[in-house]
Motif scaffolding. Structure first.
Motif, short mmCIF file in Angstrom:
data_model
loop_
_atom_site.label_atom_id
_atom_site.label_comp_id
_atom_site.label_asym_id
_atom_site.label_seq_id
_atom_site.Cartn_x
_atom_site.Cartn_y
_atom_site.Cartn_z
N ASP A 293 0.85 -1.18 0.00
CA ASP A 293 0.00 0.00 0.00
C ASP A 293 0.89 1.24 0.00
OD1 ASP A 293 0.89 0.48 2.61
OD2 ASP A 293 -0.91 -0.32 3.54
N LYS A 294 0.30 2.42 0.04
CA LYS A 294 1.07 3.66 -0.07
C LYS A 294 1.98 3.89 1.14
CE LYS A 294 -2.71 6.46 1.86
NZ LYS A 294 -3.61 7.60 1.59
N ASN A 295 1.75 3.16 2.21
CA ASN A 295 2.58 3.30 3.41
C ASN A 295 3.69 2.24 3.48
OD1 ASN A 295 1.01 5.50 4.49
ND2 ASN A 295 -0.57 3.98 5.03
N GLY A 296 3.84 1.48 2.41
CA GLY A 296 4.88 0.46 2.39
C GLY A 296 4.53 -0.80 3.16
N LYS A 297 3.25 -1.01 3.42
CA LYS A 297 2.79 -2.21 4.11
C LYS A 297 2.22 -3.19 3.09
CE LYS A 297 3.72 -0.60 8.21
NZ LYS A 297 4.84 -1.18 9.00
N ILE A 298 2.46 -4.49 3.33
CA ILE A 298 1.97 -5.52 2.42
C ILE A 298 0.45 -5.65 2.54
CG2 ILE A 298 1.89 -8.05 2.14
CD1 ILE A 298 4.21 -6.98 0.72
N LYS A 299 -0.20 -5.70 1.39
CA LYS A 299 -1.66 -5.82 1.37
C LYS A 299 -2.10 -7.25 1.67
CE LYS A 299 -2.37 -2.24 -2.16
NZ LYS A 299 -2.91 -1.98 -3.53
N ASP A 300 -3.30 -7.38 2.23
CA ASP A 300 -3.93 -8.69 2.37
C ASP A 300 -4.65 -9.01 1.06
OD1 ASP A 300 -3.13 -9.03 5.03
OD2 ASP A 300 -4.83 -7.87 5.76
N THR A 301 -4.18 -10.01 0.34
CA THR A 301 -4.77 -10.31 -0.97
C THR A 301 -5.43 -11.69 -1.04
OG1 THR A 301 -2.73 -11.28 -1.87
CG2 THR A 301 -3.00 -8.89 -2.09
N HIS A 302 -5.44 -12.42 0.08
CA HIS A 302 -5.96 -13.79 0.05
C HIS A 302 -7.35 -13.91 0.68
CE1 HIS A 302 -1.65 -14.74 -0.64
NE2 HIS A 302 -2.18 -15.65 -1.43
N ALA A 303 -8.03 -12.76 0.82
CA ALA A 303 -9.39 -12.75 1.39
C ALA A 303 -9.42 -13.51 2.72
CB ALA A 303 -10.37 -13.32 0.37
N ASP A 304 -10.42 -14.38 2.90
CA ASP A 304 -10.56 -15.07 4.18
C ASP A 304 -9.94 -16.48 4.19
OD1 ASP A 304 -12.44 -16.01 2.44
OD2 ASP A 304 -14.16 -15.76 3.78
N TYR A 305 -9.13 -16.78 3.18
CA TYR A 305 -8.54 -18.12 3.12
C TYR A 305 -7.53 -18.38 4.24
CZ TYR A 305 -11.00 -19.38 -1.08
OH TYR A 305 -12.00 -19.70 -1.96
N PRO A 306 -6.63 -17.45 4.55
CA PRO A 306 -5.73 -17.72 5.68
C PRO A 306 -6.47 -17.93 7.00
CG PRO A 306 -4.86 -15.94 4.33
CD PRO A 306 -6.25 -16.21 3.84
N ALA A 307 -7.52 -17.13 7.23
CA ALA A 307 -8.31 -17.29 8.46
C ALA A 307 -9.01 -18.65 8.49
CB ALA A 307 -9.35 -16.17 8.57
N ALA A 308 -9.50 -19.08 7.32
CA ALA A 308 -10.17 -20.38 7.25
C ALA A 308 -9.19 -21.50 7.56
CB ALA A 308 -10.79 -20.58 5.87
N ILE A 309 -7.96 -21.38 7.07
CA ILE A 309 -6.94 -22.41 7.33
C ILE A 309 -6.64 -22.48 8.83
CG2 ILE A 309 -4.50 -23.01 6.97
CD1 ILE A 309 -4.85 -21.74 4.12
N ARG A 310 -6.50 -21.32 9.45
CA ARG A 310 -6.24 -21.31 10.89
C ARG A 310 -7.41 -21.92 11.67
NH1 ARG A 310 -4.95 -15.67 9.51
NH2 ARG A 310 -2.71 -15.53 9.05
N ASP A 311 -8.62 -21.62 11.23
CA ASP A 311 -9.81 -22.17 11.90
C ASP A 311 -9.87 -23.69 11.76
OD1 ASP A 311 -10.53 -19.64 12.65
OD2 ASP A 311 -12.11 -19.40 11.15
N ILE A 312 -9.54 -24.19 10.57
CA ILE A 312 -9.54 -25.64 10.35
C ILE A 312 -8.51 -26.30 11.28
CG2 ILE A 312 -9.08 -27.50 8.70
CD1 ILE A 312 -9.95 -25.48 6.48
N ALA A 313 -7.35 -25.67 11.39
CA ALA A 313 -6.29 -26.22 12.24
C ALA A 313 -6.74 -26.32 13.69
CB ALA A 313 -5.03 -25.35 12.13
#
Length: 425
Positions: A293-313
């Motif tokens: 983003d404009k502040n040099g921070k990495i954007k979240d581009t994977h929607a809710d898939y990482p959260a779903a993986i953590r929930d499954i775990a």
């Protein structure tokens, strides 16, 4: 008496099979070959009749500093490879890779007259599952060294020097099976690379990594292509199954699709199949895309898939290796410009036939893959996976907030390049 005779025949047959799965080759300049070894000269080129020989590139004459390949026909399975590197005639610096550019030995220097013996364990497979059933590999995979009948080793480095090579079948080491997409896959060609082909560098011969990932795949297409079926034919109790998807799954649209619907359903299949075999499933969140983003921070581009993986775990009570978080730290630490060294960013004419700039913010180069492999290992350690006890002694703790210096990373190019980017994004 008849029983004793039959038993004796079985012992002989078993012994012959074991011998057939052990190969010993002498590459030294000595005129007399080592006892029990087959002498290899530059005239011995691979063919299916002999089942071994120099392959792809010109044969090694014992003096050349060019990379060379050596292949041996072997059945599917895990093999302990013992290489004695060095030469009595000259100093050397040797890197050893296997199959589709999996890294095992990195820049090992030897003085003139010095011989150093190293071992590692490598997995070999072909496409056959059972009978007429085969893995549905992609057209671009048909030339991949991962999917043929040969075990192929690449000897590279500033001055590759090989004295002897022993290949023997081993069945009792734990195997870590990798399932995933282009961020995990073994890439045959420069400049592309993924963490699955670098993590092999950091384990001793007491662990074997078997990478079944392929570019463009999602959880359901991995299963649909019968890769899981093939993998299960080799899996045994005590093995591991690492599962990283999300990049391509998030593009699937329509009724029943989504992170908490079809994706979770297919991930559960991986988990259940591993458990049925007595293996340990481990989930891995997807690596970050290089989008700031404009502040040099990495954007979240994977929607809710990482959260779903953590929930499954959590729901399945299994470990999760959070590459989503670690690669965010890695990219933000390096910054917008420096992070290009992690991904495939090269000006035109860097590689043969490359007439245009390569600018890819998803797929890693060799340095990026090397760094992410270390992130995976740190995730294994955090999850207390027993295999971390078999890390090599030279593995140092890694902090993605303190990455290695790109200028210190040394990689001798393999002789094959590919301008076309991997499938998926």
């Amino acid at each position: 008496m008849k029983r004793i005779f039959v038993y004796s025949l079985l012992l002989v047959a078993s012994s012959l099979l074991a011998q057939a799965q052990t190969f010993k080759f002498d590459f030294s300049s000595d005129k007399k070959e080592q006892e029990g070894f087959t002498k290899i000269t530059p005239s011995i080129l691979f063919n299916n009749d002999s089942g071994y020989g120099y392959d792809f590139q010109p044969a090694w004459d014992g003096k050349s500093n060019a990379p060379f390949f050596f292949s041996v026909n072997v059945p599917d399975g895990n093999y302990r490879v013992t290489v004695t590197l060095g030469s009595k005639d000259s100093a050397g610096s040797t890197t050893v890779r296997g199959e589709s550019r999996r890294l095992f030995i990195e820049n090992l220097d030897t003085k003139k007259g010095e011989l150093v013996t190293e071992t590692f364990t490598i997995n070999k497979r072909n496409t056959v599952i059972k009978g007429n059933q085969k893995v549905k590999i992609k057209e671009r995979e048909k030339k991949k060294l991962n999917w043929d009948d040969k075990l192929t080793l690449e000897f590279n480095g500033d001055a590759p020097r090989l004295s002897s090579l022993v290949i023997e079948r081993v069945d009792k080491v734990p195997t870590v099976f990798l399932c995933g997409n282009s961020t995990v896959v073994d890439n045959d060609n420069e400049p592309w690379a993924s963490w699955g082909q670098m993590i092999t560098r950091f384990f001793t011969d007491k662990v074997c990594i078997a990478n079944y990932a392929e570019s463009g795949l999602s959880a359901n297409t991995f299963i649909g292509g019968k890769r899981l079926d093939k993998l299960l034919t080799q899996m045994k109790k005590g093995d591991y199954l690492l599962i990283e998807f999300g990049h391509n799954d998030q593009k699937q649209k329509g009724p029943g699709k989504g992170a908490y619907y079809s994706f979770s359903y297919y991930i559960k299949q991986f988990i259940d199949e591993a458990r049925l075999k007595g293996a340990y499933p481990v989930l891995v969140t997807p690596t970050r895309r290089r989008q700031y983003d404009k502040n040099g921070k990495i954007k979240d581009t994977h929607a809710d898939y990482p959260a779903a993986i953590r929930d499954i775990a959590v729901r399945e009570n299994i470990p999760v290796i959070d590459l989503q978080d670690m690669t965010k730290v890695l990219c933000e630490t390096m910054g917008v410009e420096e992070s290009k060294h992690l991904y495939v960013h090269y000006p035109a004419n860097t590689y043969s036939g490359q007439t245009q700039e390569l600018k890819d913010n998803t797929h890693f180069n060799t340095f990026g893959a090397y760094e992410v492999a270390k992130c995976v290992i740190e995730g294994m350690k955090k999850a207390n996976l027993p295999i971390v006890k078999d890390l090599k002694a030279d593995y140092a703790n890694f902090d993605p907030a303190k990455p290695d210096k790109f200028k210190n990373f040394k990689w001798n190019l393999s002789p094959f390049t590919e301008i076309e980017k991997p499938d998926g994004n």
